[in-house]
Design a protein around this motif. Structure first.
Motif, PDB file in Angstrom:
ATOM      1  N   ALA A 163      81.645  54.525  26.165  1.00  0.00           N
ATOM      2  CA  ALA A 163      80.449  54.088  25.431  1.00  0.00           C
ATOM      3  C   ALA A 163      80.118  55.040  24.276  1.00  0.00           C
ATOM      4  O   ALA A 163      79.562  54.610  23.258  1.00  0.00           O
ATOM      5  CB  ALA A 163      79.264  53.972  26.384  1.00  0.00           C
ATOM      6  N   CYS A 164      80.493  56.318  24.418  1.00  0.00           N
ATOM      7  CA  CYS A 164      80.223  57.280  23.334  1.00  0.00           C
ATOM      8  C   CYS A 164      80.964  56.901  22.046  1.00  0.00           C
ATOM      9  O   CYS A 164      80.589  57.320  20.959  1.00  0.00           O
ATOM     10  CB  CYS A 164      80.690  58.689  23.722  1.00  0.00           C
ATOM     11  N   ASP A 165      82.057  56.157  22.193  1.00  0.00           N
ATOM     12  CA  ASP A 165      82.864  55.800  21.014  1.00  0.00           C
ATOM     13  C   ASP A 165      82.113  54.862  20.076  1.00  0.00           C
ATOM     14  O   ASP A 165      82.342  54.871  18.860  1.00  0.00           O
ATOM     15  CB  ASP A 165      84.162  55.080  21.434  1.00  0.00           C
ATOM     16  N   LEU A 166      81.253  54.005  20.630  1.00  0.00           N
ATOM     17  CA  LEU A 166      80.728  52.873  19.862  1.00  0.00           C
ATOM     18  C   LEU A 166      80.011  53.305  18.591  1.00  0.00           C
ATOM     19  O   LEU A 166      80.117  52.661  17.553  1.00  0.00           O
ATOM     20  CB  LEU A 166      79.822  52.005  20.743  1.00  0.00           C
ATOM     21  N   ASP A 167      79.287  54.415  18.680  1.00  0.00           N
ATOM     22  CA  ASP A 167      78.560  54.915  17.520  1.00  0.00           C
ATOM     23  C   ASP A 167      79.505  55.295  16.376  1.00  0.00           C
ATOM     24  O   ASP A 167      79.106  55.343  15.219  1.00  0.00           O
ATOM     25  CB  ASP A 167      77.779  56.160  17.979  1.00  0.00           C
ATOM     26  N   ARG A 168      80.758  55.575  16.728  1.00  0.00           N
ATOM     27  CA  ARG A 168      81.728  56.067  15.742  1.00  0.00           C
ATOM     28  C   ARG A 168      82.679  54.971  15.278  1.00  0.00           C
ATOM     29  O   ARG A 168      83.754  55.248  14.745  1.00  0.00           O
ATOM     30  CB  ARG A 168      82.552  57.208  16.356  1.00  0.00           C
ATOM     31  N   ILE A 169      82.304  53.736  15.559  1.00  0.00           N
ATOM     32  CA  ILE A 169      83.122  52.598  15.115  1.00  0.00           C
ATOM     33  C   ILE A 169      82.281  51.800  14.123  1.00  0.00           C
ATOM     34  O   ILE A 169      81.072  51.649  14.327  1.00  0.00           O
ATOM     35  CB  ILE A 169      83.523  51.712  16.318  1.00  0.00           C
ATOM     36  N   GLU A 170      82.897  51.326  13.059  1.00  0.00           N
ATOM     37  CA  GLU A 170      82.155  50.488  12.118  1.00  0.00           C
ATOM     38  C   GLU A 170      81.448  49.372  12.878  1.00  0.00           C
ATOM     39  O   GLU A 170      81.997  48.835  13.841  1.00  0.00           O
ATOM     40  CB  GLU A 170      83.126  49.847  11.119  1.00  0.00           C
ATOM     41  N   GLU A 171      80.291  48.972  12.426  1.00  0.00           N
ATOM     42  CA  GLU A 171      79.476  47.910  13.049  1.00  0.00           C
ATOM     43  C   GLU A 171      79.106  48.266  14.487  1.00  0.00           C
ATOM     44  O   GLU A 171      78.816  47.390  15.284  1.00  0.00           O
ATOM     45  CB  GLU A 171      80.201  46.535  13.047  1.00  0.00           C
ATOM     46  N   ARG A 172      79.177  49.553  14.830  1.00  0.00           N
ATOM     47  CA  ARG A 172      78.889  50.015  16.205  1.00  0.00           C
ATOM     48  C   ARG A 172      79.773  49.287  17.225  1.00  0.00           C
ATOM     49  O   ARG A 172      79.375  48.991  18.348  1.00  0.00           O
ATOM     50  CB  ARG A 172      77.421  49.795  16.577  1.00  0.00           C
ATOM     51  N   GLY A 173      80.943  48.941  16.774  1.00  0.00           N
ATOM     52  CA  GLY A 173      81.937  48.369  17.694  1.00  0.00           C
ATOM     53  C   GLY A 173      81.912  46.866  17.838  1.00  0.00           C
ATOM     54  O   GLY A 173      82.835  46.281  18.410  1.00  0.00           O
ATOM     55  N   THR A 174      80.850  46.210  17.337  1.00  0.00           N
ATOM     56  CA  THR A 174      80.764  44.744  17.459  1.00  0.00           C
ATOM     57  C   THR A 174      80.389  44.131  16.121  1.00  0.00           C
ATOM     58  O   THR A 174      79.316  44.409  15.585  1.00  0.00           O
ATOM     59  CB  THR A 174      79.687  44.345  18.487  1.00  0.00           C
ATOM     60  N   MET A 175      81.269  43.301  15.596  1.00  0.00           N
ATOM     61  CA  MET A 175      81.004  42.617  14.332  1.00  0.00           C
ATOM     62  C   MET A 175      80.100  41.416  14.610  1.00  0.00           C
ATOM     63  O   MET A 175      80.460  40.521  15.388  1.00  0.00           O
ATOM     64  CB  MET A 175      82.339  42.151  13.746  1.00  0.00           C
TER      65      MET A 175
END
Lengths: 476, 147
Positions: A163-175
């Motif tokens: 779950a820590c990854d999501l902040d570091r993915i564009e669109e917070r992991g969900t487009m």
């Protein structure tokens, strides 16, 4: 290309004034040598894109631009739906949301060296790569829809990520805005057993060392220091994205002529944003973005598991995950007004500067990491987005080295086995199911990535933070 | 990799032509259908030059508004079967009726050790797309395939 064909604005800005049916100028950012080495087709394609309805400001090409289909690879173009703007499948590419993620391993080069060979073999055995490979995950209809809606968040919820990854993915992991119902059965079928696979061609998983730091302050904010080890994954939406690209390219050829859009070339196939085909494509394309985000999250999870075996107690932490084949709705200031534009980046990376509202709190003060893949024998780079990129190219930068020669020519010039041996002698271990694939991807087949990123920096698109050298490369 | 491959009609052959990032395919034949078959052989050769056994048969049908779009449809249908079945194909029989095509493909599942597949075709494009008959009545069919 002959530099004399352009108006040279400054050392790295080359402009083609609007002429004939061009609605806006075309602008290429590159140094003179890169311009000379670029295919004439880049000029032609940048000009053609400038003819499309609703294009705003200019048709741009990045320093690594080369001949694509319709749009050049390395092309950036923004369209305004309120001024007849279009969306184009060829402006995104077949490998929708193809992109790069870099994870920090929390160890030093000296820690890797004693186990480098075993680690390479283990990654190669456990990361499905290449033609004919199948992932360990099979999706039924319900899970396919959940994945197409949820992206990396879906992967995390299923236990294939953190779950820590999501902040570091564009669109917070969900487009947002994905419409799985617009994804055909054939596209779903191509993806059913492909989650968590790397693909082939120029896709890879690399273990890399930080070889040089250019900007100490930003490097520190990113958690990078010399001799640190990172893991970088380059891949996209696999068969699902390819099939969506294929199907909408055809639909848009038919839609363009039905909408009365005169295409300079039919490979520029597009549809008005405010049209059924345009909306269907956007819905399907966003679902494919989620597929790519989920896929990279799963691959990251696999890499994490393998690293945990070799380095107990260490965790791969995500620096950033950024796509370079997308169309995204973004607010941009044009002529003093904030407008919501559909920005196509095909082989171009979003590069938000410091303070950008969409960046997570930890990255906002310094700017977005811009991850640039090189060739398997040379270098990759981590850049940081510049505020000036907003005015220059809707906050965009280059995406890689770009090929200097065709696969065909590379195959004539190199033997895969020899390339592999020579790189091994330099401490770079290549693992691939195909020696021919290695020859086609030989380092010499690519442009000098150093020149590409230097030009991007000079043009004010993104600034160099660190250079990475490969230690292990898993090729599909 | 050689420029030309197996002969069927005597005139039938295929070639790859260079493209910066991807790869160009061109099939030649005495008929349009034969040129399409040859282009499909060129597609397999993008992936492997190893022997592919014609052990399993797959039938496909496609149609398009014109013959050039039909050519892209045909290659995309073959790419789809390669991807979903994880197969490679080495024999093709095509019949074309107007802008409708029926194709039979013979091949086998990918054997990574034996075929050592180099790269995966993602889709056929409209770039450098041309289906034409020259002055000596030779058909050719060409386009760029994204890999």
């Amino acid at each position: 290309m002959d530099p004399a064909r352009f108006t040279r604005v400054d050392e790295t800005t080359w402009r083609i004034e609007p002429h004939g049916p061009m609605r806006v100028p075309a602008i290429i950012y590159a140094d003179e040598n890169l311009i000379r080495d670029m295919d004439d087709k880049v000029y032609e394609q940048a000009v053609n894109v400038a003819m499309l309805p609703g294009i705003v400001q200019a048709s741009y090409a990045m320093p690594d631009a080369h001949w694509g289909y319709g749009f050049p690879i390395g092309g950036v173009a923004a369209f305004d739906p309120e001024h007849g703007g279009v969306v184009s499948a060829g402006g995104v590419g077949f490998d929708i949301s193809c992109g790069v993620r870099t994870m920090l391993a929390g160890i030093k080069v000296a820690d890797i060296l004693p186990v480098q060979k075993m680690l390479a073999d283990s990654l190669f055995r456990q990361i499905p790569a290449g033609v004919g490979s199948t992932g360990a995950i099979t999706l039924d209809t319900v899970e396919m829809d959940a994945m197409l809606f949820g992206g990396a968040r879906w992967a995390v919820e299923r236990g294939w990520g953190d779950a820590c990854d999501l902040d570091r993915i564009e669109e917070r992991g969900t487009m947002a805005g994905a419409m799985p119902e617009r994804v055909s059965e054939r596209a779903r079928e191509r993806q059913r057993r492909e989650m968590g696979t790397l693909g082939s061609g120029n896709h890879y998983l690399e273990v890399q060392a930080i070889a040089e730091i250019f900007d100490t302050a930003v490097a520190e904010a990113y958690g990078l220091a010399e001799d640190d080890v990172v893991v970088t994954i380059h891949c996209g939406s696999r068969g699902l994205g390819h099939q969506i690209g294929t199907e909408f390219l055809k639909e848009m050829v038919i839609a363009a002529s039905a909408s009365g859009i005169a295409l300079p070339d039919r490979e520029l196939a597009c549809a008005p944003i405010h049209s059924d085909v345009g909306q269907s494509y956007l819905g399907a394309m966003r679902a494919a973005v989620n597929c790519a985000l989920a896929n990279r999250e799963i691959l990251g999870h696999f890499a994490r598991r393998i690293f945990a075996h070799f380095f107990p107690g260490q965790n791969l932490s995500l620096l950033f995950d950024v796509s370079h084949n997308t169309c995204k709705v973004e607010p941009h200031m044009v002529g003093g007004k904030r407008r919501h534009l559909f920005v196509h980046r095909k082989g171009a990376t979003r590069a938000f500067g410091p303070g950008h509202e969409s960046l997570p709190a930890r990255l906002r003060p310094v700017g977005q990491p811009v991850l640039i893949g090189g060739s398997m024998g040379t270098a990759s780079y981590i850049l940081v987005g510049e505020i000036s990129a907003e005015q220059k190219a809707f906050s965009s930068a280059c995406h890689g080295a770009g090929r200097a020669m065709s696969r065909h020519a590379a195959l004539k010039q190199w033997s895969g086995r020899k390339v592999q041996d020579e790189l091994a002698a330099q401490g770079i271990l290549i693992r691939s199911p195909s020696t021919r694939g290695i020859a086609e991807e030989a380092p010499g087949a690519y442009k000098d990535v150093g020149a590409v990123v230097a030009a991007a920096e000079h043009a004010g698109l993104a600034r160099r933070v660190a250079r990475l050298r490969p230690l292990i490369c898993i090729k599909g | 990799m050689s420029e030309a491959a197996t002969a069927i009609s005597g005139k039938a052959r295929w070639e790859h032509f260079p493209h910066a990032a991807d790869v160009g395919l061109r099939g030649f034949g005495e008929t349009m259908a034969e040129a399409f078959e040859q282009a499909a052989l060129a597609l397999t050769a993008v992936v492997t030059t190893a022997d592919v056994r014609p052990a399993v048969l797959v039938d496909i049908d496609c149609e398009a508004p014109d013959v050039e779009l039909l050519f892209v449809e045909w290659l995309n249908a073959v790419i789809y079967e390669m991807a979903v079945r994880k197969m490679l194909f080495s024999r093709f029989a095509v019949t074309i009726d107007g802008t409708c095509l029926h194709g039979t493909l013979w091949g086998e599942p990918v054997d990574v050790a034996r075929h050592a597949p180099a790269c995966e075709p993602k889709g056929a494009t409209y770039t450098a797309l041309k289906v034409a008959k020259d002055e000596s009545s030779m058909w050719s069919a060409a386009c760029i395939v994204d890999v």
